[in-house]
Design a protein around this motif. Sequence first.
Motif, mmCIF file in Angstrom:
data_model
loop_
_atom_site.group_PDB
_atom_site.id
_atom_site.type_symbol
_atom_site.label_atom_id
_atom_site.label_comp_id
_atom_site.label_asym_id
_atom_site.label_seq_id
_atom_site.Cartn_x
_atom_site.Cartn_y
_atom_site.Cartn_z
ATOM 1 N N ASN A 37 0.823 -1.211 0.000
ATOM 2 C CA ASN A 37 0.000 0.000 0.000
ATOM 3 C C ASN A 37 0.861 1.266 0.000
ATOM 4 O O ASN A 37 0.569 2.236 0.697
ATOM 5 C CB ASN A 37 -0.971 0.012 1.186
ATOM 6 N N GLY A 38 1.954 1.240 -0.743
ATOM 7 C CA GLY A 38 2.823 2.404 -0.863
ATOM 8 C C GLY A 38 3.792 2.606 0.280
ATOM 9 O O GLY A 38 4.563 3.560 0.282
ATOM 10 N N LYS A 39 3.796 1.725 1.261
ATOM 11 C CA LYS A 39 4.672 1.852 2.427
ATOM 12 C C LYS A 39 5.617 0.660 2.474
ATOM 13 O O LYS A 39 5.187 -0.487 2.353
ATOM 14 C CB LYS A 39 3.816 1.886 3.694
ATOM 15 N N GLU A 40 6.912 0.921 2.639
ATOM 16 C CA GLU A 40 7.889 -0.167 2.675
ATOM 17 C C GLU A 40 7.769 -0.933 3.987
ATOM 18 O O GLU A 40 7.709 -0.343 5.059
ATOM 19 C CB GLU A 40 9.305 0.371 2.524
ATOM 20 N N ARG A 41 7.729 -2.268 3.877
ATOM 21 C CA ARG A 41 7.611 -3.141 5.048
ATOM 22 C C ARG A 41 8.849 -4.022 5.140
ATOM 23 O O ARG A 41 9.342 -4.523 4.139
ATOM 24 C CB ARG A 41 6.379 -4.045 4.933
ATOM 25 N N THR A 42 9.324 -4.220 6.349
ATOM 26 C CA THR A 42 10.501 -5.059 6.561
ATOM 27 C C THR A 42 10.150 -6.358 7.281
ATOM 28 O O THR A 42 11.027 -7.194 7.479
ATOM 29 C CB THR A 42 11.554 -4.307 7.393
ATOM 30 N N ASP A 43 8.887 -6.541 7.664
ATOM 31 C CA ASP A 43 8.489 -7.710 8.444
ATOM 32 C C ASP A 43 7.648 -8.704 7.652
ATOM 33 O O ASP A 43 6.958 -9.530 8.227
ATOM 34 C CB ASP A 43 7.728 -7.259 9.688
ATOM 35 N N VAL A 44 7.741 -8.685 6.332
ATOM 36 C CA VAL A 44 6.932 -9.566 5.482
ATOM 37 C C VAL A 44 7.567 -10.954 5.425
ATOM 38 O O VAL A 44 8.747 -11.094 5.140
ATOM 39 C CB VAL A 44 6.791 -8.971 4.063
ATOM 40 N N GLU A 45 6.784 -11.974 5.722
ATOM 41 C CA GLU A 45 7.245 -13.360 5.667
ATOM 42 C C GLU A 45 6.905 -14.016 4.328
ATOM 43 O O GLU A 45 7.642 -14.860 3.847
ATOM 44 C CB GLU A 45 6.602 -14.181 6.790
ATOM 45 N N GLU A 46 5.774 -13.657 3.754
ATOM 46 C CA GLU A 46 5.336 -14.216 2.476
ATOM 47 C C GLU A 46 4.435 -13.189 1.807
ATOM 48 O O GLU A 46 3.749 -12.429 2.477
ATOM 49 C CB GLU A 46 4.566 -15.523 2.699
ATOM 50 N N TYR A 47 4.463 -13.171 0.474
ATOM 51 C CA TYR A 47 3.590 -12.247 -0.242
ATOM 52 C C TYR A 47 3.046 -12.898 -1.504
ATOM 53 O O TYR A 47 3.600 -13.866 -1.994
ATOM 54 C CB TYR A 47 4.324 -10.949 -0.610
ATOM 55 N N CYS A 48 1.951 -12.345 -2.018
ATOM 56 C CA CYS A 48 1.387 -12.735 -3.296
ATOM 57 C C CYS A 48 0.929 -11.459 -3.998
ATOM 58 O O CYS A 48 0.022 -10.774 -3.511
ATOM 59 C CB CYS A 48 0.227 -13.700 -3.120
ATOM 60 N N ILE A 49 1.572 -11.135 -5.105
ATOM 61 C CA ILE A 49 1.283 -9.893 -5.813
ATOM 62 C C ILE A 49 -0.086 -9.951 -6.478
ATOM 63 O O ILE A 49 -0.879 -9.018 -6.371
ATOM 64 C CB ILE A 49 2.388 -9.593 -6.839
#
Length: 82
Positions: A37-49
């Motif tokens: 959502n336009g904000k950089e995250r450093t705690d992401v474990e998994e993602y799906c674009i």
Amino acid sequence: MNDTQSLPTLPDRLSVNPRSPYHVAEIFEHDIGIRLNGKERTDVEEYCISEGWALVSAHKALDRRGQPLMRTVKGTVEAYYR
């Protein structure tokens, strides 16, 4: 920075956990950034674009096996090389 041509393409779905079927070890040899959502995250474990979600840890909470509890955050997900 012509090094980006030799970098592997980022998959639609990627996981940090080596036990996951979506873990790709050669991608983690490089720095990866995730913007949610336009904000950089450093705690992401998994993602799906394509589905628009990311799993992030729920602070210090652990499950019965000692793994961190995850919560799903929905929105626009962008993955990029730093």
